[in-house]
Scaffold this motif. Sequence first.
Motif, PDB file in Angstrom:
ATOM      1  N   VAL A  73       2.886 -12.646   0.899  1.00 47.94           N
ATOM      2  CA  VAL A  73       3.289 -11.721  -0.303  1.00 47.94           C
ATOM      3  C   VAL A  73       3.057 -11.960  -1.345  1.00 47.94           C
ATOM      4  O   VAL A  73       2.654 -11.547  -2.752  1.00 47.94           O
ATOM      5  CB  VAL A  73       3.636 -10.528   0.039  1.00 47.94           C
ATOM      6  N   ALA A  74       4.073 -13.194  -1.756  1.00 47.02           N
ATOM      7  CA  ALA A  74       4.812 -13.961  -3.062  1.00 47.02           C
ATOM      8  C   ALA A  74       2.945 -13.811  -3.903  1.00 47.02           C
ATOM      9  O   ALA A  74       2.906 -13.194  -5.235  1.00 47.02           O
ATOM     10  CB  ALA A  74       5.736 -14.668  -3.307  1.00 47.02           C
ATOM     11  N   ILE A 189      -1.945 -22.294   6.019  1.00 45.66           N
ATOM     12  CA  ILE A 189      -2.839 -22.235   6.353  1.00 45.66           C
ATOM     13  C   ILE A 189      -3.233 -20.997   6.263  1.00 45.66           C
ATOM     14  O   ILE A 189      -4.279 -20.843   5.965  1.00 45.66           O
ATOM     15  CB  ILE A 189      -3.120 -23.124   8.158  1.00 45.66           C
ATOM     16  N   ALA A 190      -2.437 -20.025   6.407  1.00 48.88           N
ATOM     17  CA  ALA A 190      -3.153 -18.794   6.485  1.00 48.88           C
ATOM     18  C   ALA A 190      -3.181 -18.106   4.740  1.00 48.88           C
ATOM     19  O   ALA A 190      -3.555 -17.029   4.417  1.00 48.88           O
ATOM     20  CB  ALA A 190      -1.902 -18.443   7.022  1.00 48.88           C
ATOM     21  N   MET A 191      -1.920 -18.555   4.121  1.00 51.07           N
ATOM     22  CA  MET A 191      -1.523 -18.362   2.765  1.00 51.07           C
ATOM     23  C   MET A 191      -3.208 -17.739   2.087  1.00 51.07           C
ATOM     24  O   MET A 191      -3.692 -16.970   1.788  1.00 51.07           O
ATOM     25  CB  MET A 191      -0.954 -19.134   2.321  1.00 51.07           C
ATOM     26  N   PRO A 192      -4.520 -18.807   2.138  1.00 53.51           N
ATOM     27  CA  PRO A 192      -5.659 -18.274   0.970  1.00 53.51           C
ATOM     28  C   PRO A 192      -6.115 -17.261   1.626  1.00 53.51           C
ATOM     29  O   PRO A 192      -6.627 -16.183   0.157  1.00 53.51           O
ATOM     30  CB  PRO A 192      -6.567 -20.087   0.858  1.00 53.51           C
ATOM     31  N   LEU A 210      -0.273  -1.854   2.773  1.00 56.94           N
ATOM     32  CA  LEU A 210       0.645  -1.384   4.018  1.00 56.94           C
ATOM     33  C   LEU A 210       0.587  -2.365   5.458  1.00 56.94           C
ATOM     34  O   LEU A 210       0.946  -3.112   5.841  1.00 56.94           O
ATOM     35  CB  LEU A 210       1.697  -0.793   3.772  1.00 56.94           C
ATOM     36  N   LEU A 211      -0.711  -2.299   5.484  1.00 55.74           N
ATOM     37  CA  LEU A 211      -1.551  -2.132   6.628  1.00 55.74           C
ATOM     38  C   LEU A 211      -1.416  -3.983   7.301  1.00 55.74           C
ATOM     39  O   LEU A 211      -1.523  -4.345   8.292  1.00 55.74           O
ATOM     40  CB  LEU A 211      -3.133  -2.170   6.905  1.00 55.74           C
ATOM     41  N   LEU A 216       0.276 -10.055   9.159  1.00 53.93           N
ATOM     42  CA  LEU A 216       0.944 -11.188   8.316  1.00 53.93           C
ATOM     43  C   LEU A 216       2.152 -11.367   9.852  1.00 53.93           C
ATOM     44  O   LEU A 216       2.778 -13.161   9.684  1.00 53.93           O
ATOM     45  CB  LEU A 216       2.455 -10.609   7.583  1.00 53.93           C
ATOM     46  N   LEU A 217       2.557 -10.927  10.355  1.00 50.81           N
ATOM     47  CA  LEU A 217       3.200 -10.680  11.874  1.00 50.81           C
ATOM     48  C   LEU A 217       2.541 -12.139  12.672  1.00 50.81           C
ATOM     49  O   LEU A 217       3.535 -12.596  13.318  1.00 50.81           O
ATOM     50  CB  LEU A 217       3.660 -10.091  12.205  1.00 50.81           C
TER      51      LEU A 217
END
Length: 434
Positions: A73-74, A189-192, A210-211, A216-217
């Motif tokens: 998120v950052a 791996i998930a960030m981009p 917010l969805l 993200l979990l």
Amino acid sequence: MDSIPLRTRIWLLVLLAVTAGALGVSTSTQRTLSFHDLLVALALVVMIVAIEQLDITISFPTGTISAAVSGIVAVAAGLHFGPGIGALIVLTAHLADSVIARREPVKSATNVCIFVLMTICSAWVYQWLGNPDLSPLGSLSNMAATMLASLVAVSLNVGLIAVIVAPVVGITFMDMLRTNAQSSAIEAIAMPAIAGLIVILARENAAAVLLMIFPLLAPQYAYRALGEVRSDIRKTIEMLNDTVEERDQETAFHSTRVANYVRAIIDELPQIPHQMTDTIVAAARIHDLGKVGVRDLALHRPGPLTADERRELQRHAALGGDIVKQIQGYEITSLIIRGHHERWDGTGYPDKLAGEQIPLGARIIAVADSFDAMTSDRPYRRATNADSALRELHLNSGSQFDPAVVAALTRALGEAPGRAMAIPTTKPQEAHPS
């Protein structure tokens, strides 16, 4: 802060200065925010705080990690708003989280600085390489820029934590770097992709941002599954260690007692990050695993050992470390086990390390191990009382043992003469972060 190693204090001051400078430069020129922008900013703050509160804490052989993926998120905040406003959003969110979690000031400052720098640097990389008129996933070049920005963010997080924490726990920067890199792999791996999707949703509808809390979990629960596998491995190793101890009834439950003393010592050393507590306690539980390769004659002789038997027995520290090192992710545990018979003055074994060259976990186990040995019956002598054992530890403080660790055990046991020990000698509880 006085108990924090000098190198860590210096790096913390450098981190604060660099963060303040980067924040000043990135916020020197800012665009006016629309009402929609304000709603998106609020949504990102809520997301970060919520994710931090919903983190999943997992026990790894190299420590406990909190598998919160707020770094994604950052990075999204920086990609959408640019380095300045993005950093202010992240700063606000992590300050709020620090208040809610009641973190110590030093830990809060470190956490805030790392996430702010991640946001600023990743946003700078994206602005330099990407096309601002398109989304982060709108073209191949923007996708490449997003991937590089994410790599920079994860690398900063991993590297800065290694620089700051390694001196505290007494291991090398490279060992800590490898450990942090392994634990950050899923987030990297998930960030981009996820950061890019957050930016696309932010352009459409602030509430839709917010969805993204729910997908993200998913990486966090992936960490949980991996943690369960690690836990099973750890239990298997502990069972093997207990089997070794059962060869000699005189030392039965020795490692369990040592692990409890180790936990009591760590409670008196607040400079140890809670992420490393489980690592050190886990190493204490299996610190004598290498005795599986020592003959019964050397283990059970009721009197003084011969020179050959002594050399054979001394092999157990290195052998235990080598056994554990074969398991991926147990590198730091291996170093701690290998070093638990090193001496503060450099005359120990197997590597003749001295002072702070010895991993902190090994120094703690050395004191706990010796205390339990002195206060337990052996075939060739009766147990001594706790006060006499403490006096012996203090006599060897600064030569055989780390003085700070001896002082910590003294505080843990209570300094009043004859005071009953309040430390359990049964099986230790599973580690939980403080």
